[in-house]
Design a protein around this motif. Structure first.
Motif, short mmCIF file in Angstrom:
data_model
loop_
_atom_site.label_atom_id
_atom_site.label_comp_id
_atom_site.label_asym_id
_atom_site.label_seq_id
_atom_site.Cartn_x
_atom_site.Cartn_y
_atom_site.Cartn_z
N ARG A 157 0.79 -1.22 0.00
CA ARG A 157 0.00 0.00 0.00
C ARG A 157 0.83 1.28 0.00
NH1 ARG A 157 -5.53 -0.50 0.93
NH2 ARG A 157 -6.08 -2.67 1.20
N SER A 158 1.98 1.28 0.68
CA SER A 158 2.76 2.52 0.73
C SER A 158 3.33 2.92 -0.62
CB SER A 158 3.85 2.42 1.79
OG SER A 158 3.29 2.73 3.05
N LEU A 160 2.28 2.02 -3.47
CA LEU A 160 1.14 2.32 -4.34
C LEU A 160 0.60 3.72 -4.05
CD1 LEU A 160 -0.94 1.41 -6.41
CD2 LEU A 160 -2.23 0.35 -4.56
N THR A 161 0.60 4.09 -2.76
CA THR A 161 0.15 5.42 -2.38
C THR A 161 1.02 6.48 -3.04
OG1 THR A 161 -0.61 4.63 -0.25
CG2 THR A 161 -0.20 6.98 -0.41
N ALA A 162 2.34 6.27 -2.98
CA ALA A 162 3.25 7.25 -3.57
C ALA A 162 3.02 7.36 -5.07
CB ALA A 162 4.69 6.86 -3.26
N TYR A 164 0.25 6.72 -6.76
CA TYR A 164 -1.03 7.41 -6.96
C TYR A 164 -0.89 8.92 -6.72
CZ TYR A 164 -5.65 9.23 -5.85
OH TYR A 164 -6.78 10.00 -5.80
N GLN A 165 -0.22 9.26 -5.61
CA GLN A 165 -0.07 10.68 -5.26
C GLN A 165 0.63 11.46 -6.37
OE1 GLN A 165 2.07 10.17 -1.61
NE2 GLN A 165 0.34 10.89 -0.37
N PHE A 166 1.79 10.93 -6.82
CA PHE A 166 2.59 11.71 -7.76
C PHE A 166 1.98 11.74 -9.15
CE2 PHE A 166 5.57 11.26 -4.29
CZ PHE A 166 6.01 12.57 -4.19
N SER A 168 -1.19 11.71 -9.73
CA SER A 168 -2.31 12.66 -9.68
C SER A 168 -1.81 14.09 -9.52
CB SER A 168 -3.30 12.28 -8.56
OG SER A 168 -2.70 12.41 -7.30
N ILE A 169 -0.66 14.26 -8.85
CA ILE A 169 -0.09 15.61 -8.71
C ILE A 169 0.28 16.18 -10.08
CG2 ILE A 169 2.04 16.81 -7.99
CD1 ILE A 169 1.77 15.13 -5.32
N ASP A 172 -2.89 16.74 -12.22
CA ASP A 172 -3.69 17.90 -11.81
C ASP A 172 -2.96 19.22 -12.09
OD1 ASP A 172 -5.69 16.26 -11.02
OD2 ASP A 172 -5.16 16.26 -8.89
N LEU A 174 -0.18 20.31 -10.82
CA LEU A 174 0.49 20.91 -9.66
C LEU A 174 2.00 21.01 -9.89
CD1 LEU A 174 -1.41 19.22 -6.68
CD2 LEU A 174 -1.84 21.42 -7.78
N LYS A 197 -4.99 -1.22 -6.68
CA LYS A 197 -5.59 -1.05 -5.36
C LYS A 197 -6.74 -2.03 -5.15
CE LYS A 197 -7.97 2.24 -2.35
NZ LYS A 197 -9.01 1.32 -1.96
#
Lengths: 526, 134
Positions: A157-158, A160-162, A164-166, A168-169, A172, A174, A197
């Motif tokens: 999960r960790s 995968l989180t990173a 997903y975060q980057f 989407s960053i 978007d 950003l 996920k």
């Protein structure tokens, strides 16, 4: 022989049969068997409780025990001791049943040869030991595998989180402007991280399901609402694949007694599968109605015009890790856990799931769930014929939070905990704490139905207040009120059946519940 | 009005940075702690309006960190949102029972994270994301 003597318990009430068997043991010579003979089931159970036995020879027709019941009782009294049943010539069918119940073997009286008996006993014991060992190893392996899967899923999960975060960053904007091509490719990356996920979620779900940790919270659940909701969720996917996704719910279908989260999960998995195996321009339809087979159940069907399933696969498809053979359709195969999860979830809610299919023309996945019935829920309270059952108490508990509920999670958790507290406040085992019957709101109502009078109603109310006050100390902001109403007279109409009476009570309770629920909610919510 | 302050307690530097970028884009001021030991000192120093807390923290885990925060009267009222790679009903139930305002599973959907943060900060929330900011 250097083997230890076998300690045998013979349970046989016929003197003649017992004598014959004793003779057979005697001819084996001293040191090979220690025989204890009893004539009654009650005595046998006493010996089994004490222990120190290697095997039981059990007659199935005893003065205080008959047929399969004797086998069940013996096995329950000493789970580690193998049982061989003794039957007459004409009882072989029964003996076979006994083996299904867990007996190791059966011997037909009058057909036991001298030398065969000790061998049969030693073999039975050896078989039993090996079986127990295999079972143990299997269980251990399953547990290890579950722990492993659970660990891996969490660790994934960790990273995968990173990802997903980057993704989407950047997507978007950003981190600066993104051109259309980049946007499209990043969307692909994002979609895949979502798939990953959901695979991890599936893995975890399976380990939980089989570890019996899965929580099912049955309540009044509108099936049509859930169908509309899930169809809407998947409409975009269907449109993208150029598949017509539609639904149809018979108006007669109102609500099931099921966990809405779990039903949503089942519907999503089935529709997702249907969309996956249906080609362009195909159709997927979800419909529900009262089951023709059993009017106590609602039937939900997910019908697709996809590739279908071969007849010999319709059972296997619900097995864990089952993978559809190459269907010629493009797309990823997934983990093969979805349908297995569906089956677990349906079974645990008291329903059934199956598939019918015509290869090349499509499949219909069907499942059933019990229809919500107040009559069924309160039946235990009214089934016992006692004079005090002429009156009925409805204890009403209203729960709120002064500060408002900060999250749906926290709210649901509090409700569950309060349900546990209230579950311990009831008067007798016959009282019923009704399940949730409304959508979450600022305040939540709980109802206890008890077949009792004012004194009983007062007692339950008092106990609920005490326990809730203790529970509330650790829950700042929690508010509650407890009150009760007694319905009297609700005397039974002369000659009224228990069923009719229960039904009449259910209607009365429903009216009271509706009335409470519609009261102006005054608790302050921020 | 100053921006609201959020303390991110997370040992994975990439996840931490990802959260920082997302939160700062939405006008939150962020601070960090990477283990149990540094959580309370960081909270005392920065007096955050909210704490995002991972459960798999070095030095005893997120539950320990939450216990320490709750044990300090000056910090006890700060809302805590758990963002965890560990899932399951038991973990979730324990987190909420121990005083967390919400429990989110990794990976958390951005919109969900922001919504839960807004909710936990309450109606006095003054941060307005600039128009068009995701």
């Amino acid at each position: 022989m250097t083997e230890k003597p076998l300690r045998v318990l013979l349970v046989e009430d016929s003197a003649g049969d017992a004598r014959l068997l004793r003779e057979m043991f005697r001819s084996e010579g001293p040191g090979s068997f220690v025989l204890t003979h009893v004539e009654r089931m009650s005595e046998a159970l006493r010996h089994l409780a004490v222990g120190g036995l290697d095997i039981v020879l059990l007659d199935m027709g005893l003065p205080d025990g008959h047929g399969l019941d004797t086998v069940r009782r013996a096995l329950a009294a000493a789970p580690g001791v193998p049982v061989i049943v003794l039957t007459g010539l004409d009882d072989e069918a029964l003996a076979a049943q006994a083996m299904k119940e867990g007996a190791q073997d059966y011997l037909i009286k009058g057909q036991i040869e001298n030398r065969a008996l000790p061998r049969a006993l030693r073999h039975a014991i050896e078989r039993y030991r090996m079986q127990a060992e295999t079972d143990f190893l299997r269980k251990q392996q399953l547990q290890l595998k579950d722990e492993f899967l659970s660990h891996v899923s969490h660790e994934l999960r960790s990273p995968l989180t990173a990802i997903y975060q980057f993704v989407s960053i950047v997507l978007d904007g950003l981190a600066g402007e993104v051109n259309p091509k980049q946007h499209e490719y990043l969307q692909n990356a994002l979609k895949n991280s979502r798939q990953l996920k959901s695979m991890i979620d599936d893995l975890l779900e399976v380990t939980h399901a089989e570890g019996a940790k899965l929580r099912i919270d049955p309540q009044l659940t509108s099936i049509p609402d859930l169908i509309v909701e899930t169809v809407t969720t998947l409409q975009e996917t269907a449109t993208a694949k150029e598949i017509k996704l539609s639904w149809d719910a018979a108006p007669s279908v109102t609500s099931a007694y099921a966990d809405p989260t779990r039903v949503r999960q089942i519907l999503i998995i089935l529709m997702d599968n249907a969309l996956k195996f249906t080609p362009k321009n195909g159709t997927v339809k979800v419909q529900s109605r009262v089951s023709e087979e059993d009017s106590g159940f609602v039937l939900v069907e997910v019908i697709d015009s996809g590739c279908g399933i071969l007849p010999d696969m319709t059972e296997r498809i619900f097995e864990r890790l089952y993978q559809a053979p190459d269907t010629g359709l493009a797309g990823r195969r997934g983990l093969g856990l979805g349908l297995h999860i569906c089956k677990e979830l349906v079974l645990r809610q008291g329903g059934k799931i199956w598939v019918t299919s015509e290869p090349g023309h499509g499949s219909t996945f069907s499942f059933t769930l019990p229809i919500f019935s107040l009559v069924k829920l309160i039946a235990p309270t009214f089934m016992v014929e006692q004079p005090e059952h002429d009156s009925m108490a409805l204890v009403v508990i209203e729960l709120g939070s002064q500060s408002g509920w900060l999250s749906r999670d926290a709210q649901m958790e509090s409700f569950q905990q309060v349900r546990d507290v209230l579950g311990r406040c009831m008067h007798s085992e016959l009282d019923v704490l009704l399940p949730k019957m409304g959508t979450p709101a600022a305040t939540e109502f709980f109802f206890i139905v008890a077949a009792t009078d004012e004194i009983g109603g007062e007692a339950i109310t008092k106990r609920a207040r005490q326990r809730l006050s203790r529970y509330g100390q650790g829950q700042p902001g929690l508010t509650y009120t407890v009150s009760y109403r007694v319905m009297r007279p609700t005397n039974r109409i002369p000659n009224e059946s228990v069923e009719d009476y229960t039904e009449r009570m259910a209607i009365t309770i429903q009216e009271m519940v509706d009335e409470e629920g519609s009261r102006k909610v005054t608790t302050i919510a921020q | 009005m100053p921006n609201k302050k959020i303390l991110i307690v997370e040992d994975d530097p990439d996840v931490r940075l990802g959260m920082q970028i997302r939160l700062e884009a939405n006008h939150y001021e962020t601070f960090f702690a990477g283990d149990v030991e540094s959580t309370v000192p960081a909270a005392q120093k920065h007096t955050p309006d909210l704490i995002l807390l991972d459960l798999g923290l070095p030095g005893g885990g997120g539950f320990k960190a939450m216990e320490n925060v709750k044990a300090d009267p000056a910090l006890a009222a700060i809302p805590i949102i758990i963002v965890s790679g560990r899932t399951g009903q038991e973990t979730r139930a324990r987190a909420l029972k121990d005083g967390a305002k919400a429990f989110l599973e990794k990976p958390v959907d951005n919109q969900e994270l922001l919504a839960v943060i807004r909710q936990a900060l309450g109606p006095n929330e003054t941060t307005h994301p600039k128009p068009g900011a995701p």
